[in-house]
Scaffold this motif. Structure first.
Motif, short mmCIF file in Angstrom:
data_model
loop_
_atom_site.label_atom_id
_atom_site.label_comp_id
_atom_site.label_asym_id
_atom_site.label_seq_id
_atom_site.Cartn_x
_atom_site.Cartn_y
_atom_site.Cartn_z
N ALA A 44 0.52 -1.06 0.04
CA ALA A 44 -0.23 0.20 -0.22
C ALA A 44 1.06 1.04 0.12
CB ALA A 44 -1.16 0.33 1.34
N TYR A 45 2.18 0.99 0.49
CA TYR A 45 2.90 2.57 0.95
C TYR A 45 3.76 2.89 -0.34
CZ TYR A 45 1.80 2.70 5.47
OH TYR A 45 1.23 2.54 6.51
N ILE A 46 3.76 1.92 -1.85
CA ILE A 46 4.15 1.58 -2.41
C ILE A 46 3.35 2.49 -3.78
CG2 ILE A 46 4.84 0.60 -5.16
CD1 ILE A 46 5.48 -2.09 -3.56
N HIS A 47 2.15 2.43 -3.89
CA HIS A 47 1.18 3.38 -3.96
C HIS A 47 1.72 4.26 -3.42
CE1 HIS A 47 -0.55 0.78 -6.41
NE2 HIS A 47 -1.15 -0.73 -5.67
N LEU A 48 0.73 4.67 -2.49
CA LEU A 48 1.32 6.16 -1.52
C LEU A 48 2.77 6.85 -2.41
CD1 LEU A 48 -0.24 5.32 2.08
CD2 LEU A 48 -0.79 6.81 0.17
N ALA A 49 3.95 6.68 -2.37
CA ALA A 49 5.36 6.72 -2.65
C ALA A 49 5.23 6.92 -4.07
CB ALA A 49 6.31 5.59 -2.58
N MET A 50 4.62 6.33 -5.04
CA MET A 50 4.46 6.79 -6.53
C MET A 50 3.75 7.89 -6.64
SD MET A 50 4.78 3.39 -8.32
CE MET A 50 5.18 4.43 -9.92
N ALA A 51 2.48 7.90 -5.60
CA ALA A 51 1.40 9.53 -5.56
C ALA A 51 2.27 10.31 -5.48
CB ALA A 51 -0.15 8.91 -4.91
N LYS A 52 2.64 9.99 -4.17
CA LYS A 52 3.40 11.28 -3.12
C LYS A 52 4.60 11.77 -4.54
CE LYS A 52 6.80 10.59 -0.83
NZ LYS A 52 7.74 10.71 0.10
N ASN A 53 5.10 11.53 -5.02
CA ASN A 53 6.19 11.54 -5.86
C ASN A 53 5.60 12.42 -6.78
OD1 ASN A 53 8.17 11.09 -4.42
ND2 ASN A 53 8.16 8.82 -4.50
N PHE A 54 4.82 11.26 -7.54
CA PHE A 54 3.72 11.56 -8.57
C PHE A 54 3.14 13.23 -8.66
CE2 PHE A 54 0.47 12.23 -12.49
CZ PHE A 54 1.36 12.12 -13.22
N ALA A 55 2.46 13.65 -7.27
CA ALA A 55 1.72 14.85 -6.75
C ALA A 55 2.78 15.86 -6.96
CB ALA A 55 0.65 14.76 -5.99
N LEU A 56 3.56 15.31 -5.98
CA LEU A 56 4.65 16.92 -5.44
C LEU A 56 5.95 17.14 -7.04
CD1 LEU A 56 4.57 16.08 -1.54
CD2 LEU A 56 2.80 17.35 -2.45
N HIS A 57 6.63 15.52 -7.08
CA HIS A 57 7.60 16.13 -8.26
C HIS A 57 7.71 15.80 -9.13
CE1 HIS A 57 9.29 16.66 -4.00
NE2 HIS A 57 8.88 15.01 -3.28
N VAL A 59 7.13 13.24 -10.51
CA VAL A 59 7.65 12.21 -11.26
C VAL A 59 6.88 10.50 -10.42
CG1 VAL A 59 10.12 10.57 -10.39
CG2 VAL A 59 9.98 12.72 -10.66
N TRP A 60 6.86 9.70 -11.94
CA TRP A 60 5.90 8.63 -11.82
C TRP A 60 7.28 7.73 -10.93
CZ3 TRP A 60 1.22 7.67 -11.82
CH2 TRP A 60 1.05 6.42 -11.87
N GLY A 61 7.32 7.21 -9.64
CA GLY A 61 8.41 6.62 -9.38
C GLY A 61 8.10 5.95 -7.48
N VAL A 62 9.19 5.72 -6.90
CA VAL A 62 8.62 5.15 -5.50
C VAL A 62 9.96 6.27 -5.10
CG1 VAL A 62 8.17 2.92 -5.86
CG2 VAL A 62 10.56 3.37 -5.18
#
Length: 527
Positions: A44-57, A59-62
């Motif tokens: 679940a935190y993989i999705h969260l990490a990718m969502a965080k980086n895509f939303a804030l930076h 970047v589509w990645g963990v």
């Protein structure tokens, strides 16, 4: 006297009963995780990490440093990123998302069963049986994409049964197909099975439309993914999927797959065996009707049976009952519909139907088994992830927040930190996929690679399951400590090892481990 059914009432009762189950487990988990909800699975935190980086930076990645195709559900991750962009970086967004769509699932089921059952009690019973059989409460609290997948799949099934009644049902059917492939790539098995049966009944237009709606979005994503990573599918699909090589060993490989992933697979018998037997019973029951009529009478049951077999052969069917949740939902809806179409309660329990009754009873037994397993996961799973993955992430955040780290379970350590990551499994690092792909085990080649790679790129720390290395730990790594949890149900291993990848930092790493305030339930052994 027939009492009119009340769909609003049955929906509300079913939803409240379901939410009561979710709430009980939610508040119980808070008592074991210092008052903050933790998901029962690190993914679940993989999705969260990718969502965080895509939303804030963007970047589509963990990590925020580079692209990594680590999500097996691009659409789900994208939607979580959109919500993060709107509401901020909150780790409970997937939980709220799942609660919303679980309500949508109950609504669709209630609407579907209201059309085939004649009393409120039967509708509520069917609603509750389906959500419990799917272990929907576990899927909601896992924070993963499977609730969204079940919602869209249930919508697709509902629309299928109403294809000839309204244009909106046709639109819903094909739009849901467009979404399914980007929610989970296993939906390809459903598209193929659905189109195949359409072709068998000579409905060429629908068969072609199913393939087009299902595969075009997947093809578009695969082209994008290949341009970024060199692989057509997300890393998780490449690493975990069943690989078939079209070479001299093709037939022997195929026999091996059928034997080990289907015939001798415990998952088949625990999850889909009895629904498939029910399908076979109905096909036998209609055997005198002619081939085409048999297909039309049992259309979805046959489609779902073919889909389940393909799923067993080429995808995952284990752990948290999540991968097959969409199929079990479809089976429940199709079986209830088929029974209500040809049987009444009064003549159902007759001698010639005894085999069908046995198969149905087995599914109730299977539901009890799944509920007992789910209960254990929900009692200990959050605690396990909190004490192992989240504690490791907090340690890294405190001392190595932007350092270069080697890891295997990458969700929490990526989401709660800004580390540069090398993932030995390959979900976040394409560099390691050749050494850990389907049916591949770590060997001396991996040891040589990771030794040279971590030295050349100046990695600092490794937080890993030592046993996963298959004896191929680099010689220059020095073990600093071991972290062990108790009552482990959900973590992949009970013990995590922390290594100093740079030997010069070994003493400082040990000091940091001693100084960090670990959770009281984590046993820390300094080496």
């Amino acid at each position: 006297m027939n009492i009119p059914i009340n769909p609003a009432k049955t929906f509300l009762i079913s939803l409240l009963l379901f939410l009561a189950v979710c709430s009980g487990y939610y508040f119980l988990s808070l008592t074991k995780t210092d008052g903050h909800y933790i998901y029962v699975i690190d993914d679940a935190y993989i999705h969260l990490a990718m969502a965080k980086n895509f939303a804030l930076h963007d970047v589509w990645g963990v990590t925020k440093y580079k692209f990594s195709s680590s999500s097996s559900s691009p659409l789900f991750t994208f939607l979580i990123a959109v919500l993060m962009k709107i509401f901020g970086n909150h780790d409970l967004i997937p939980l709220y998302f799942n609660l919303l769509f679980s309500g949508g699932i109950v609504f669709i089921l209630n609407k579907f069963y209201s059309k085939i059952f004649s009393s409120d009690v039967k509708i509520i019973s069917a609603n509750i049986f389906t959500v419990l059989f799917v272990t929907l409460h576990l899927q909601v609290l896992s924070g993963m994409e499977h609730v969204f997948q079940v919602f869209v799949f249930a919508l697709n099934i509902f629309c299928f049964y109403n294809l000839n009644q309204s244009k909106s049902a046709k639109y819903g059917f094909f739009i849901s197909l467009l979404l399914l492939g980007l929610i989970r790539f296993e939906s390809m098995f459903y598209f193929v099975s659905l189109a195949f049966i359409f072709f068998l009944i000579k409905n060429w237009k629908y068969g072609i439309a199913v393939l087009a709606c299902g595969f075009i979005p997947i093809l578009m994503f695969c082209i994008f993914n290949h341009s970024q990573s060199g692989y057509w599918f997300p890393n998780s699909v490449v690493v975990k999927g069943t690989a078939i090589h079209f070479n001299a060993h093709f037939f022997s490989d195929l026999i091996y797959i059928v034997k080990n992933k289907l015939i001798f697979s415990r998952s088949l018998y625990k999850i889909g065996f009895f629904p498939i037997l029910i399908c076979c019973w109905f096909v036998w029951h209609d055997r005198k009707s002619g081939f085409e009529k048999i297909l039309k009478q049992n259309f979805l049951l046959i489609v779902l049976s073919f889909t389940f077999i393909l799923h067993c052969l080429f995808a995952e069917t284990r752990y948290l009952f999540r991968y097959e949740a969409y199929l079990i939902t479809g089976f429940s809806m199709a079986i209830f519909e088929r029974i209500c179409r040809n049987f009444s309660f009064n003549n159902f329990f007759i001698k010639r139907n005894i085999l069908l009754v046995v198969f149905l009873s087995a599914n109730f037994g299977l539901m009890v088994y799944k509920l007992s397993v789910s209960h254990r996961i929900l009692i200990f799973g959050n605690k396990n992830i909190y004490e192992q993955h989240v504690q490791s992430a907090k340690f890294l955040h405190t001392y190595y927040n932007d350092s270069k780290v080697v890891a295997n379970d990458i969700g929490a350590v990526s989401y709660f930190t800004d580390i540069h990551l090398l993932d030995i499994v390959g979900l976040a690092s394409v560099e390691t996929i050749p050494y850990n792909g389907s049916e591949v085990a770590f060997d001396h080649r991996f040891k040589k690679f990771i030794s040279e790679y971590t030295v050349k790129n100046k990695f600092d720390v490794a937080v890993v399951y030592e046993v996963w290395f298959n004896g191929q730990i680099p010689d220059h790594w020095r073990k600093a400590a071991e972290l062990t949890i108790s009552e482990n149900v959900n973590a992949a291993r009970t013990t995590v090892s922390i290594y100093s990848v740079n030997p010069e930092n070994f003493s400082q790493l040990q000091k940091n481990i001693r100084d960090f305030k670990w959770n009281k339930n984590v046993q820390v052994i300094i080496k």
